[in-house]
Scaffold this active site. Structure first.
Site, PDB file in Angstrom:
ATOM      1  N   LYS A 114      -1.924  15.798   2.596  1.00 58.36           N
ATOM      2  CA  LYS A 114      -0.475  15.583   2.659  1.00 58.36           C
ATOM      3  C   LYS A 114       0.220  16.686   3.429  1.00 58.36           C
ATOM      4  O   LYS A 114       1.196  16.438   4.132  1.00 58.36           O
ATOM      5  CB  LYS A 114       0.110  15.497   1.242  1.00 58.36           C
ATOM      6  CG  LYS A 114      -0.131  14.166   0.563  1.00 58.36           C
ATOM      7  CD  LYS A 114       0.691  14.090  -0.714  1.00 58.36           C
ATOM      8  CE  LYS A 114       0.403  12.824  -1.488  1.00 58.36           C
ATOM      9  NZ  LYS A 114       0.980  12.874  -2.853  1.00 58.36           N
ATOM     10  N   LYS A 197      -5.858   3.033   4.246  1.00 58.82           N
ATOM     11  CA  LYS A 197      -5.397   2.504   2.963  1.00 58.82           C
ATOM     12  C   LYS A 197      -4.129   1.678   3.146  1.00 58.82           C
ATOM     13  O   LYS A 197      -3.289   2.017   3.984  1.00 58.82           O
ATOM     14  CB  LYS A 197      -5.089   3.684   2.036  1.00 58.82           C
ATOM     15  CG  LYS A 197      -5.879   3.645   0.740  1.00 58.82           C
ATOM     16  CD  LYS A 197      -5.535   4.794  -0.137  1.00 58.82           C
ATOM     17  CE  LYS A 197      -5.085   4.279  -1.468  1.00 58.82           C
ATOM     18  NZ  LYS A 197      -4.928   5.326  -2.474  1.00 58.82           N
ATOM     19  N   LYS A 200       2.765   1.769   1.765  1.00 56.59           N
ATOM     20  CA  LYS A 200       4.164   1.331   1.874  1.00 56.59           C
ATOM     21  C   LYS A 200       4.819   1.890   3.116  1.00 56.59           C
ATOM     22  O   LYS A 200       5.847   1.394   3.559  1.00 56.59           O
ATOM     23  CB  LYS A 200       4.945   1.754   0.633  1.00 56.59           C
ATOM     24  CG  LYS A 200       4.840   3.247   0.347  1.00 56.59           C
ATOM     25  CD  LYS A 200       6.145   3.940   0.202  1.00 56.59           C
ATOM     26  CE  LYS A 200       5.932   5.421   0.346  1.00 56.59           C
ATOM     27  NZ  LYS A 200       7.085   6.235   0.379  1.00 56.59           N
TER      28      LYS A 200
END
Ligand code: TRP
Length: 343
Positions: A114, A197, A200
């Site tokens: 991240k 993956k 959203k």
């Protein structure tokens, strides 16, 4: 006897990856007999480790609670609440920050992913994220934690923190945390790229099926899903445990993903699906998969939209949940403070 805790971030745009990988499993655990209590938490404090638009955060929190309930988590059986309403989570997190070692956090692969190259500029919260997660679990002395496989390392850390606390203070206060990692579709991949993956935040709407997608959109997205030039694989693609062999996942990730989604949606094994479709064209599988998703997902989305139109019901569930969670966690926090010499 188990106490169950799990958390889902209020990210908005909830999709079938969130449902098949997490929420659906919570619903299934509800049927187990040896459960003392289950807590399903919308982890809004985790969400703000990166900047969130305040209005959207509030709405996404309600939408996540709506997804829980519409999927079948029964608010009279399980405690549904949002994290920020229960102050013990943040308070215990501080205490656990003093138990957890920096070296342990430095090993967290999710933080590395991240933060990327931007390591000096991300929030301290993002770094300490796994400690808050340990606090969520340990605030209730939870023993069973259902999560997707990407959370495995965070759970091991929570276990290490609990053990070190017990050891440092010479107590046997925190019980052992058992991860419950679901196989099959814990990793639902993008419909446009089987190596990524489902997310959203992917630019392409066609990469995911949102829980609130209408039937015709679901069909359109599945029809457009990327495949390869082969036909559906045969049973030789499975190993002796009935899972896809790694070379098949590597060579045909999109095909594997569609079959995985099908299995998870229908609670079927890979063998079941392959026996039915092997040698056929993808269009065959896609039509059946679309039917299946329309059957299972569209009603959940419809129910979510209904609840979101008048949020007073959701608000009342979250409020009641938070009251119970607050009471339960305060008792544990009081004992923890006694152990440390803080009371
Ligand atoms: N980090 C988890 C995720 O992104 C969410 C989470 C927060 C969680 N606290 C938790 C999961 C406690 C299980 C238990 O999926």
């Amino acid at each position: 006897m188990d106490r169950i805790f799990s958390g889902v971030q209020p990210t908005g745009n909830l999709h079938i990856g969130n449902y098949l990988g997490a929420i659906k499993n919570f619903v299934e655990i509800q049927k187990r007999k040896n459960i003392i209590k289950s807590y399903y938490c919308v982890v809004d404090l985790h969400a703000i480790t990166v900047w969130q638009n305040p209005k959207k955060l509030k709405n996404d929190t309600l939408e996540t609670a709506a997804a829980f309930i519409a999927s079948g988590i029964n608010p009279t059986k399980s405690i549904i609440f949002n994290q920020s309403r229960v102050s013990s989570h943040a308070e215990l997190a501080w205490i656990l920050n003093c138990i957890c070692r920096i070296g342990w956090l430095n090993r967290m692969t999710q933080f590395k992913e991240k933060a990327g190259k931007n390591r000096e500029q991300v929030s301290v919260g993002l770094y300490a994220y796994p400690v808050l997660m340990a606090s969520d679990i340990l605030s209730y002395k939870s023993t069973l934690v259902p999560v997707g496989d990407d959370q495995k390392q965070h759970l091991e850390l929570a276990r290490d923190i609990a053990n070190k606390f017990n050891y440092d203070y010479g107590v046997n206060f925190f019980p052992e945390i058992k991860p419950l990692i679901f196989g099959g579709a814990t990793r639902v991949m993008s419909l446009r790229d089987g190596n990524k993956k489902m997310s959203k935040s992917d630019d392409s709407e066609y990469s995911r099926i949102n829980l609130v997608d209408e039937a015709d959109i679901i069909r359109k997205k599945i029809r457009k899903a990327k495949t390869d030039s082969g036909s559906i694989m045969d049973l030789k693609s499975l190993d002796d445990k009935g899972e896809f062999k790694s070379e098949v996942i590597c060579n045909r990730p999109e095909a594997v993903n569609l079959i995985n989604i099908f299995c998870a949606t229908e609670n079927k094994t890979k063998r079941d699906i392959i026996e039915k479709f092997m040698g056929k064209n993808f269009s065959n599988l896609k039509e059946s998969l679309a039917d299946s998703l329309i059957n299972k997902i569209a009603p959940i989305g419809k129910e979510m939209k209904k609840m979101m139109q008048d949020s007073s019901y959701l608000e009342s569930i979250l409020k009641e949940g938070a009251e119970i969670a607050d009471e339960d966690s305060k008792k544990n926090l009081f004992e923890i403070k006694n152990i440390i010499g803080l009371n």
